[in-house]
Design a protein around this motif. Structure first.
Motif, PDB file in Angstrom:
ATOM      1  N   LEU A  19      31.762  34.933  39.214  1.00  0.00           N
ATOM      2  CA  LEU A  19      32.284  36.140  39.852  1.00  0.00           C
ATOM      3  C   LEU A  19      31.694  36.346  41.240  1.00  0.00           C
ATOM      4  N   PHE A  22      33.336  34.007  43.454  1.00  0.00           N
ATOM      5  CA  PHE A  22      34.728  34.427  43.653  1.00  0.00           C
ATOM      6  C   PHE A  22      34.820  35.529  44.702  1.00  0.00           C
ATOM      7  N   TYR A  23      33.937  36.515  44.630  1.00  0.00           N
ATOM      8  CA  TYR A  23      33.971  37.604  45.603  1.00  0.00           C
ATOM      9  C   TYR A  23      33.806  37.077  47.027  1.00  0.00           C
ATOM     10  N   SER A  51      37.756  52.255  42.233  1.00  0.00           N
ATOM     11  CA  SER A  51      37.136  51.181  43.006  1.00  0.00           C
ATOM     12  C   SER A  51      37.128  51.581  44.470  1.00  0.00           C
ATOM     13  N   ILE A 227      38.886  39.510  33.879  1.00  0.00           N
ATOM     14  CA  ILE A 227      39.002  39.864  35.292  1.00  0.00           C
ATOM     15  C   ILE A 227      39.598  41.265  35.372  1.00  0.00           C
ATOM     16  N   THR A 228      38.896  42.193  35.955  1.00  0.00           N
ATOM     17  CA  THR A 228      39.352  43.575  36.059  1.00  0.00           C
ATOM     18  C   THR A 228      40.234  43.742  37.294  1.00  0.00           C
ATOM     19  N   GLU A 230      39.910  45.510  39.856  1.00  0.00           N
ATOM     20  CA  GLU A 230      39.138  45.552  41.096  1.00  0.00           C
ATOM     21  C   GLU A 230      38.811  44.155  41.612  1.00  0.00           C
ATOM     22  N   ASN A 231      38.866  43.155  40.733  1.00  0.00           N
ATOM     23  CA  ASN A 231      38.475  41.798  41.109  1.00  0.00           C
ATOM     24  C   ASN A 231      39.651  40.840  41.216  1.00  0.00           C
ATOM     25  N   ASP A 232      40.872  41.382  41.164  1.00  0.00           N
ATOM     26  CA  ASP A 232      42.067  40.553  41.278  1.00  0.00           C
ATOM     27  C   ASP A 232      42.714  40.782  42.636  1.00  0.00           C
ATOM     28  N   THR A 233      43.394  39.765  43.136  1.00  0.00           N
ATOM     29  CA  THR A 233      44.019  39.854  44.454  1.00  0.00           C
ATOM     30  C   THR A 233      45.155  40.870  44.505  1.00  0.00           C
ATOM     31  N   SER A 237      44.979  42.795  35.612  1.00  0.00           N
ATOM     32  CA  SER A 237      43.944  42.619  34.591  1.00  0.00           C
ATOM     33  C   SER A 237      44.197  41.309  33.853  1.00  0.00           C
ATOM     34  N   VAL A 275      39.354  32.280  40.669  1.00  0.00           N
ATOM     35  CA  VAL A 275      38.525  32.288  39.468  1.00  0.00           C
ATOM     36  C   VAL A 275      39.333  31.913  38.229  1.00  0.00           C
TER      37      VAL A 275
END
Length: 542
Positions: A19, A22-23, A51, A227-228, A230-233, A237, A275
């Motif tokens: 993660l 990935f960020y 977020s 993957i939440t 907030e962490n997807d392009t 989810s 990711v």
């Protein structure tokens, strides 16, 4: 490259590493800025920020988009076991339909995300709420019910919007109410859904996907972490595939650093973030001489619909190109055969996806939906197979519904509307009552000696006389009338002369008849066809 047998994941250390990488990696890609970005925290007194870059406006700010004639009801609670604060408040609609209307800045694909949680309050038991959610063209939720233990519900849809305004309608059932906790209406990239895909069976191309609406049923990060949004392009989810993997087959997790994932020309991390492609499930016994098993995922689906299955692949296990060939099966049918990722993408560790349309005829007798990967039988390279990600979308049916048989205009999949169905049902019920009433009347008027008869049908049921009995009775009545009423206006019955070569009843005359003495030729019977016709003419006045 990290490789862990299934069931022995070394999380959180590998997950945390993935993660973090990935960020850092995703920041190098140009972010997608949606032209339309409506986020409503319904019932909330102030805006909510789950977020850093997603702000849900308060209920008062969202009110200008709402058309509703009923009472304004908002409920909220300070805390609950929910994944986001947007579930802590709700807006309730009693009796009247509520319509949220959005101005569309740019036509194209749009996400519709609906968040539900039965917030406890003293006046409305949201667990017993029953309602429908639809647009002007599609039904999203046919009948919302949350009769189980209180839990949050999230529904995601993808609709190709072609109008300047777009509406989401909440329609309560009679004597019930509707509610909503949060609404998202957000633009999606045009590349997200192409117009064409591949048909599973019969094999061939499928076109016209852009004319449909889709509901996300499953989105799995195979072999990787949750993957939440907030962490997807694109704020999606992704859940782990662990609970859907067939435990009877040994499989292994494999992962690499997300920053080595490449996107060939025409591909984009907007389809799926790096990711997703940086982790996979492969055959645990891939190094044995003859592996002869498939890795299987099983997912429950509603078999009344067609589905779009999107498969994500990235060869992160091979040491050289053109060394990995494998097959993909869906519900026992070959979806992809001889898949060679390095040839398709031009390199290793390159993202690739394919869309396969699974017609409803292929899933009517099979639930759950099964996806399998396995090596080719031929001696071609390493005998292995892998899968990185899996998405399953429901496709709307023939009346534009994603939730049942009724469309937004009330029509059903068989072409009838709700009013037609109700009218037919009422007519059948009315006919049954009329029939029972007629039988009851006949029962009251039954003859005293009805028990002496062999059957009650002679007085209870309508009389079905044969044609011959009807003709005989009609002729007898006609003859009686002719005898008792000599001055009747009916013309006398006269038999027409027989045609040459034929008897009077239109049978060919025999040689014996021709040679007989006229006195020996029998007279025309009153019951011959000619006489019958004449009698019928007399009865009808012709």
């Amino acid at each position: 490259m990290e490789k862990t047998p299934r069931g022995h994941r070394l999380w959180p250390p590998p997950t945390a590493t993935l993660l973090v990488l990935f960020y850092l990696f995703v920041a190098t890609f140009a972010a997608f800025t949606p032209p339309d970005n409506y986020l409503f925290d319904c019932g909330a007194s102030s805006s909510t920020t789950p977020s850093n870059d997603r702000i849900f406006v308060s209920d008062s700010d969202a009110r200008k988009y709402l058309a509703y004639k009923g009472k304004d009801i908002q409920v909220s609670i300070p805390s609950a076991n929910v994944p986001s604060p947007i579930y802590l408040s709700a807006k309730i609609f009693e009796k009247e339909s509520a319509v949220y209307t959005f101005h569309v800045t740019q036509p194209g694909w749009h996400w519709i995300r609906l968040h539900f949680f039965p917030v406890q309050n003293t006046n409305h038991d949201l667990q017993n709420a029953m309602f429908k959610v639809k647009t002007d063209e599609f039904v999203l939720v046919q009948e919302f019910k949350n009769n189980e233990n209180p839990k949050w519900t999230f529904e995601e849809y993808l609709v190709n919007v072609t109008t300047e305004r777009f509406s989401i309608i909440f329609e309560p059932d009679a004597d019930s109410f509707a509610f909503i906790n949060a609404i998202e209406f957000v633009s999606a990239p045009d590349m997200l859904i192409q117009d064409s895909g591949s048909m599973l069976f019969p094999k061939g191309d499928y076109s016209g996907l852009s004319n449909n609406a889709f509901q996300t049923i499953y989105r799995l990060n195979v072999g990787g972490p949750i993957i939440t949004p907030e962490n997807d392009t694109l704020g999606r989810s992704w859940e782990s595939d662990h609970q859907y993997l067939d435990p009877g087959v040994t499989a292994s997790n494999v992962s690499v650093a997300p920053n080595i994932i490449a996107y060939p020309e025409g591909e984009s991390p907007l389809i799926a973030p790096p990711v997703v492609y940086a982790s996979a499930i492969e055959m645990a016994d891939a190094n044995v001489q003859v592996p002869n098993f498939n890795i299987t995922w099983k997912m429950d689906i509603d078999t009344a619909f067609t589905y779009l299955v999107r498969l994500h692949f990235c060869d992160i296990v091979s040491k050289s190109m053109n060394d990995l060939y494998f097959n993909v099966y869906i519900n026992g049918k070959a979806g992809v055969t001889g898949l060679d990722l390095s040839t398709l993408t031009g390199s290793l560790a390159s993202a690739y996806y394919t869309d396969i349309v699974v017609n409803s005829s292929m899933v009517t007798s099979l639930s759950p939906l099964t996806v399998q990967i396995g090596p080719m039988n031929e001696n071609t390279g390493t005998r292995n197979a892998l899968l990185n990600g899996l998405e399953v979308f429901r496709v709307n049916n023939s009346v534009g519904s994603l939730g049942g048989e009724f469309g937004a205009d009330g029509k059903t999949t068989n072409g009838a509307g709700k009013g037609t169905v109700a009218a037919v049902g009422f007519a059948m019920m009315f006919g049954a009552f009329v029939g029972l009433g007629a039988m009851a009347v006949k029962w009251q008027k039954r003859p005293q000696d009805w028990q002496k008869t062999k059957s009650f049908s002679s007085w209870l049921l309508p009389l079905h006389a044969t044609d011959s009995s009807f003709v005989s009775k009609s002729l007898g009545k006609a003859e009686e009338e002719n005898q008792t009423s000599p001055n009747s206006a009916s013309p006398p019955i006269v038999s027409p002369p027989a045609a040459a070569g034929f008897a009077s009843d239109h049978r060919p005359a025999s040689t014996a008849d021709e040679n007989r003495n006229p006195a020996e030729v029998p007279a025309i019977s009153n019951h011959s066809e000619t006489a019958i016709r004449a009698n019928f003419s007399a009865l009808s006045g012709r």
